[in-house]
Design an enzyme around this catalytic site. Structure first.
Site, short mmCIF file in Angstrom:
data_model
loop_
_atom_site.label_atom_id
_atom_site.label_comp_id
_atom_site.label_asym_id
_atom_site.label_seq_id
_atom_site.Cartn_x
_atom_site.Cartn_y
_atom_site.Cartn_z
N SER A 120 -7.41 -43.13 15.83
CA SER A 120 -6.22 -42.30 16.45
C SER A 120 -6.98 -41.22 17.35
O SER A 120 -7.56 -41.53 18.51
CB SER A 120 -5.26 -41.76 15.45
N HIS A 161 -1.31 -45.54 18.43
CA HIS A 161 0.32 -45.90 18.16
C HIS A 161 0.92 -46.33 19.08
O HIS A 161 2.20 -45.69 19.20
CB HIS A 161 0.87 -44.53 17.30
#
Length: 206
Positions: A120, A161
């Site tokens: 991330s 994401h």
């Protein structure tokens, strides 16, 4: 100089052994950098990641530039077989790396061949510019940051994401609309991983 070896993830750590074990063997010493999430009170996912890495056969050593000086950080970095940079707020992560002086030792070590795993925010910070992440992370939560220039280890800005699992699809779609024309973006789903090896980038199942 060795070609950088990077595994960039959106969420799951399933591809780590496939990437890392051929490079360092089982039982390798992995430096775990939790810095991106230090501004958040809930950090259960960090313990889950540490546990997953240990279950995969690695020796996990916490390495936090916010609590170590540049010299000590660089010295400890030199004892590792790989570096793992966890998720959180990418603006805080980059600001903390710059403020502590850890950014340059990391870049130098990875360019010299230290395998890098980023999840991330840890993936997004490796690109040329983190500005496009401003619709997904709050820049106002960052450590002092005078430039959004990233570590420049890869030539794309990873948008994690990408299916909208964090914050919905709206910010992801707005990021594509606003920044795709001015930045090289790579939208990375939670079930994907981006491997950069030998100068080639390949998407594999995550």
């Amino acid at each position: 100089m060795a070609e950088p070896e990077l595994l960039l993830l959106s969420r799951w750590l399933t591809p780590v052994p496939q990437f890392l074990t051929p490079l360092v063997g089982r039982g390798g010493r992995v430096g775990y950098v939790p810095t991106a999430s230090s501004i958040y009170p809930e950090q259960d996912w960090l313990d889950l990641e540490r546990g997953t890495l240990r279950d995969q056969g690695y020796d996990v050593i916490d390495l936090d530039p916010e609590s170590e000086g540049r010299v000590a950080f660089a010295r400890r970095l030199g004892t590792l077989d790989a570096l793992f940079v966890a998720g959180g707020n990418v603006f805080h992560l980059l600001g903390a790396l710059r403020l502590s002086g850890a950014d340059r030792p990391i870049v130098d070590a990875v360019r010299a061949g230290l395998p890098y795993i980023g999840v991330s925010a840890g993936a997004a910070v490796t690109g040329p510019d983190i500005e496009p992440l401003g619709l997904l992370d709050d820049p106002g939560e960052a450590a002092p940051l005078d430039s959004t220039r990233g570590l420049d280890l890869v030539d794309v800005t990873v948008i994690p994401h990408a299916e909208g699992t964090v914050g919905g699809t709206g910010p992801v779609d707005a990021t594509r609309e606003r920044f795709a024309g001015s930045h090289r973006l790579h939208f990375l789903r939670d079930d994907e991983a981006l491997v950069v090896s030998g100068g080639t980038a390949t998407v594999i199942p995550g």
